[in-house]
Enzyme design. Structure first.
Site, PDB file in Angstrom:
ATOM      1  N   SER A 147       0.843  -1.200   0.000  1.00 13.66           N
ATOM      2  CA  SER A 147       0.000   0.000   0.000  1.00 13.66           C
ATOM      3  C   SER A 147       0.870   1.240   0.000  1.00 13.66           C
ATOM      4  O   SER A 147       1.981   1.238   0.565  1.00 13.66           O
ATOM      5  CB  SER A 147      -0.863  -0.029   1.256  1.00 13.66           C
ATOM      6  OG  SER A 147      -1.411   1.242   1.490  1.00 13.66           O
ATOM      7  N   LYS A 199       2.070  -3.899   6.504  1.00 11.96           N
ATOM      8  CA  LYS A 199       2.512  -3.860   5.098  1.00 11.96           C
ATOM      9  C   LYS A 199       4.019  -3.631   5.023  1.00 11.96           C
ATOM     10  O   LYS A 199       4.717  -4.293   4.256  1.00 11.96           O
ATOM     11  CB  LYS A 199       1.765  -2.745   4.341  1.00 11.96           C
ATOM     12  CG  LYS A 199       0.270  -2.999   4.199  1.00 11.96           C
ATOM     13  CD  LYS A 199      -0.015  -4.263   3.401  1.00 11.96           C
ATOM     14  CE  LYS A 199      -1.468  -4.604   3.314  1.00 11.96           C
ATOM     15  NZ  LYS A 199      -1.746  -5.941   2.781  1.00 11.96           N
ATOM     16  N   TYR A 254      -2.070  -1.381  10.813  1.00  7.21           N
ATOM     17  CA  TYR A 254      -2.299  -1.902   9.455  1.00  7.21           C
ATOM     18  C   TYR A 254      -1.117  -1.554   8.547  1.00  7.21           C
ATOM     19  O   TYR A 254      -0.550  -2.427   7.880  1.00  7.21           O
ATOM     20  CB  TYR A 254      -3.601  -1.321   8.868  1.00  7.21           C
ATOM     21  CG  TYR A 254      -3.701  -1.528   7.378  1.00  7.21           C
ATOM     22  CD1 TYR A 254      -3.948  -2.793   6.853  1.00  7.21           C
ATOM     23  CD2 TYR A 254      -3.503  -0.470   6.484  1.00  7.21           C
ATOM     24  CE1 TYR A 254      -4.005  -2.998   5.478  1.00  7.21           C
ATOM     25  CE2 TYR A 254      -3.559  -0.665   5.112  1.00  7.21           C
ATOM     26  CZ  TYR A 254      -3.808  -1.930   4.608  1.00  7.21           C
ATOM     27  OH  TYR A 254      -3.848  -2.141   3.258  1.00  7.21           O
TER      28      TYR A 254
HETATM   29  P1  NAD Z   1     -10.975  -7.369   0.917  1.00  8.72           P
HETATM   30  O1  NAD Z   1     -11.223  -7.365   2.390  1.00  8.72           O
HETATM   31  O2  NAD Z   1     -12.106  -7.110   0.001  1.00  8.72           O
HETATM   32  O3  NAD Z   1     -10.281  -8.744   0.486  1.00  8.72           O
HETATM   33  C1  NAD Z   1      -9.437  -9.473   1.349  1.00  8.72           C
HETATM   34  C2  NAD Z   1      -9.883 -10.919   1.310  1.00  8.72           C
HETATM   35  O4  NAD Z   1      -9.027 -11.691   2.138  1.00  8.72           O
HETATM   36  C3  NAD Z   1     -11.310 -11.117   1.855  1.00  8.72           C
HETATM   37  O5  NAD Z   1     -12.035 -11.916   0.933  1.00  8.72           O
HETATM   38  C4  NAD Z   1     -11.119 -11.842   3.187  1.00  8.72           C
HETATM   39  O6  NAD Z   1     -12.190 -12.720   3.461  1.00  8.72           O
HETATM   40  C5  NAD Z   1      -9.808 -12.579   2.946  1.00  8.72           C
HETATM   41  N1  NAD Z   1      -8.991 -12.846   4.138  1.00  8.72           N
HETATM   42  C6  NAD Z   1      -8.561 -11.987   5.091  1.00  8.72           C
HETATM   43  N2  NAD Z   1      -7.785 -12.625   6.001  1.00  8.72           N
HETATM   44  C7  NAD Z   1      -7.737 -13.936   5.601  1.00  8.72           C
HETATM   45  C8  NAD Z   1      -7.087 -15.097   6.112  1.00  8.72           C
HETATM   46  N3  NAD Z   1      -6.342 -15.057   7.218  1.00  8.72           N
HETATM   47  N4  NAD Z   1      -7.237 -16.257   5.430  1.00  8.72           N
HETATM   48  C9  NAD Z   1      -7.967 -16.319   4.306  1.00  8.72           C
HETATM   49  N5  NAD Z   1      -8.604 -15.255   3.779  1.00  8.72           N
HETATM   50  C10 NAD Z   1      -8.486 -14.075   4.432  1.00  8.72           C
HETATM   51  O7  NAD Z   1      -9.789  -6.309   0.665  1.00  8.72           O
HETATM   52  P2  NAD Z   1      -9.215  -5.733  -0.703  1.00  8.72           P
HETATM   53  O8  NAD Z   1      -9.585  -4.302  -0.770  1.00  8.72           O
HETATM   54  O9  NAD Z   1      -9.529  -6.642  -1.821  1.00  8.72           O
HETATM   55  O10 NAD Z   1      -7.653  -5.782  -0.371  1.00  8.72           O
HETATM   56  C11 NAD Z   1      -6.837  -6.861  -0.777  1.00  8.72           C
HETATM   57  C12 NAD Z   1      -5.424  -6.612  -0.272  1.00  8.72           C
HETATM   58  O11 NAD Z   1      -4.961  -5.360  -0.784  1.00  8.72           O
HETATM   59  C13 NAD Z   1      -5.318  -6.513   1.244  1.00  8.72           C
HETATM   60  O12 NAD Z   1      -4.109  -7.127   1.645  1.00  8.72           O
HETATM   61  C14 NAD Z   1      -5.261  -5.031   1.492  1.00  8.72           C
HETATM   62  O13 NAD Z   1      -4.583  -4.716   2.676  1.00  8.72           O
HETATM   63  C15 NAD Z   1      -4.492  -4.553   0.269  1.00  8.72           C
HETATM   64  N6  NAD Z   1      -4.744  -3.136  -0.053  1.00  8.72           N
HETATM   65  C16 NAD Z   1      -6.032  -2.711  -0.250  1.00  8.72           C
HETATM   66  C17 NAD Z   1      -6.270  -1.365  -0.530  1.00  8.72           C
HETATM   67  C18 NAD Z   1      -7.685  -0.862  -0.705  1.00  8.72           C
HETATM   68  O14 NAD Z   1      -7.892   0.347  -0.644  1.00  8.72           O
HETATM   69  N7  NAD Z   1      -8.670  -1.696  -0.959  1.00  8.72           N
HETATM   70  C19 NAD Z   1      -5.197  -0.467  -0.646  1.00  8.72           C
HETATM   71  C20 NAD Z   1      -3.894  -0.944  -0.456  1.00  8.72           C
HETATM   72  C21 NAD Z   1      -3.677  -2.295  -0.166  1.00  8.72           C
END
Ligand code: NAD
Ligand code: UDP
Length: 330
Positions: A124, A152, A148
């Site tokens: 991120s 990362k 959080y």
């Molecule tokens: P999201 O919550 O929609 O998707 C994450 C998925 O991981 C979910 O389906 C959840 O059920 C699953 N999950 C979480 N912990 C788990 C575990 N221990 N075992 C199995 N499944 C698990 O989030 P997203 O927005 O799709 O983000 C995906 C990744 O990108 C994350 O790592 C997040 O930190 C990173 N990210 C997201 C953003 C954003 O703004 N959306 C920005 C930067 C980084």
């Protein structure tokens, strides 16, 4: 390639699964459904015509993860699974450190043990801390302001050290800016549990009448109209960046910003949403949100030069697609 996608039923993971299948990869999904719904698997089948193999497991569970590596010859891992709510991470730091760090360690351990060549990690822009934009990959990282963000930064370090110690493992660290929008089918998109923390899902809920008005957090930043500026990127462009990264990187550690390079203020985004969708979004200006910075946008040139990837979709595409998904999503 056979690609294990952790968190593949979540927002960014599900869009990436679509792009991987479009590019003829075989996808195996591992998700514990803590922040997603099993129905997304049906939607993925409808969009792609292929139903990916799905394991409902927690990726901190080493035995469960290892059984996937025993059942399939995995060529690459894309690790999306993680908890991502900044405010919640301050309240429940241990849950965040445990989930986000143990999952990264278990998966990288399995990659080394089973000779998997490629690992792509969801990082991120938060790892840059409060620095002057545009942000570049070679800038020194600043102290993150919440657990959080720290997960990362630490995961980046774990993966870098692991790749440096294991020649066969190529690691791509992708630093996302602000992913928004949805697949053009309107079938998959961002569907957070409870009241959204992020701007775009909050705006769509207000437009739908489920929330009364948007609070705009501050109009006294040093930006075009005083409201916070971010680099919004369409989730489908972001998903395509993962396909490029896993296909192209053959060795070592590569870090890429995935953003557009364009900053958009809160009011610019809200106005674009109202205009493109012809719908009102009532809002009021309130105080700054603690921990927020004024402006954050990418220099995305490294990904363009090295991966041949560039974001194509516009703010108008983002607000229209987000709204189409919200309208479809009962
Ligand atoms: P999201 O919550 O929609 O998707 C994450 C998925 O991981 C979910 O389906 C959840 O059920 C699953 N999950 C979480 N912990 C788990 C575990 N221990 N075992 C199995 N499944 C698990 O989030 P997203 O927005 O799709 O983000 C995906 C990744 O990108 C994350 O790592 C997040 O930190 C990173 N990210 C997201 C953003 C954003 O703004 N959306 C920005 C930067 C980084
Ligand atoms: N924001 C806002 N009201 C909200 C949610 C967010 O004004 O209800 C602002 C926030 O202050 C920031 C921008 O919108 O300037 C993007 O915030 P978001 O939480 O979506 O992403 P991040 O803070 O992670 O960049």
């Amino acid at each position: 390639m056979n690609i294990l996608v952790t968190g593949g039923l979540g927002f960014i993971g599900s869009h990436t699964v679509v792009e991987l299948i479009k590019n003829n990869h075989t996808v195996i999904i591992a998700d514990n459904l803590i922040n997603s719904k099993i129905e997304v698997l049906d939607k993925l089948s409808t969009i792609t015509g292929i139903r990916p193999t799905f394991y409902q497991i927690d990726v901190t569970d080493e035995q469960a993860v290892e059984s996937i590596f025993n059942n399939h010859k995995i060529d690459g891992v894309i690790h999306f699974a993680g908890l991502k709510a900044v405010g919640e991470s301050v309240e429940k730091p241990l849950q965040y450190y445990y989930n986000n760090l143990v999952s990264t360690m278990v998966l990288s351990k399995m990659c080394v043990k089973y000779g998997v060549g490629k690992f792509v990690f969801s990082s991120s822009a938060t790892v840059y801390g409060d620095q002057l934009s545009p942000l570049k990959e070679d800038m020194e990282l600043k102290q993150t302001t919440n657990p959080y963000g720290e997960t990362k930064a630490i995961s980046e370090r774990i993966l870098t050290d692991t790749a440096n110690a294991n020649d066969g493992l190529a690691v791509s660290i992708l630093r996302y800016f602000n992913p928004v929008g949805a697949h053009e089918s309107g079938l998959i998109g961002e569907d957070p549990n409870g009241i959204p923390n992020n701007l775009m899902p909050f705006v769509t809920k207000v437009a739908k009448g489920q929330l009364s008005k948007l609070s705009v957090f501050g109009n006294d930043y040093d930006t075009i109209d005083g409201t916070g500026v971010r680099d919004y990127i369409h989730v489908v462009d972001l998903a395509k960046g993962h396909v490029k990264a896993i296909e192209k990187n053959e060795s070592g550690v590569k870090i890429y910003n995935l953003g557009t390079g364009q900053g958009t203020s809160v009011l610019e985004l809200v106005n674009a949403f109202m205009k493109a969708n012809n719908i009102e979004v009532p809002y009021e200006i309130v105080g700054r949100r603690p921990g927020d910075i004024g402006s954050c946008f990418a220099d995305p040139s490294k990904a363009e030069q090295e991966l041949g990837w560039k974001a194509d979709l516009t703010i108008e595409d983002m607000v229209q697609d987000a709204w189409r998904f919200e309208m479809n999503n009962k």
